[in-house]
Design an enzyme around this catalytic site. Structure first.
Site, PDB file in Angstrom:
ATOM      1  N   CYS A  68       0.490  -1.288  -0.261  1.00 53.11           N
ATOM      2  CA  CYS A  68       0.093  -0.170   0.389  1.00 53.11           C
ATOM      3  C   CYS A  68       0.861   0.987   0.176  1.00 53.11           C
ATOM      4  CB  CYS A  68      -0.794  -0.231   1.600  1.00 53.11           C
ATOM      5  SG  CYS A  68      -1.819   1.432   1.486  1.00 53.11           S
ATOM      6  N   CYS A  71       0.144   4.288   2.678  1.00 49.71           N
ATOM      7  CA  CYS A  71       0.435   3.854   4.239  1.00 49.71           C
ATOM      8  C   CYS A  71       2.175   3.830   4.106  1.00 49.71           C
ATOM      9  CB  CYS A  71       0.112   1.885   4.197  1.00 49.71           C
ATOM     10  SG  CYS A  71      -1.262   1.121   3.746  1.00 49.71           S
TER      11      CYS A  71
END
Length: 141
Positions: A68, A71
């Protein structure tokens, strides 16, 4: 005294002398930051820290995945707002390693940040947030 680049200089003891060179050992210890940032927490650490009813210091749990990209940007921002000098701790949980934990807290998109205080969920946000939004989120806890 000439020394090798690979070896520190040590005083030489005379033959038969009781004087020996002292080699200092390096001790390792946990810093306060390490104790207030619980990175890549397992389920046991999560239960002990985030779900502890006696814990009055809010814990931000950052549910993330290695793949991700948002993230990867959000976690360092959260680190800058948490730690020993702040009112907040940070815990990261990899959803690929602990999918049942993510499901328990209804993590359906990444990143998801859930704030816990006294063992209960106090607030939550989904998706990337900038610095100002993180400050506003922390102000609501």
């Amino acid at each position: 005294m000439l020394t090798s680049a690979l070896r520190p200089a040590r005083p030489l003891a005379k033959a038969g002398s009781s004087i020996r060179p002292v080699i200092a050992s390096r001790s390792f210890h946990a810093s306060r930051i390490a104790r207030d940032h619980f990175l890549d927490a397992n389920e046991e650490a999560f239960n002990k820290r985030a779900l502890d009813e006696a814990n009055t210091k809010p814990v931000l749990v950052d549910f993330y995945a290695e793949w991700c990209q948002p993230c990867r940007v959000l976690t360092p921002l959260l680190k800058s707002h948490t730690g020993p000098e702040t009112e907040y701790d940070l815990m990261t949980v990899n959803v690929d390693d602990y999918p049942e934990l993510a499901a328990k807290f209804k993590v359906s998109a990444l990143p998801t940040v859930v704030a816990f205080k006294n063992g209960a969920v106090k607030n939550k946000f989904v998706g990337f947030r900038g610095d100002a939004d993180i400050k506003k989120f922390l102000g609501m806890l």
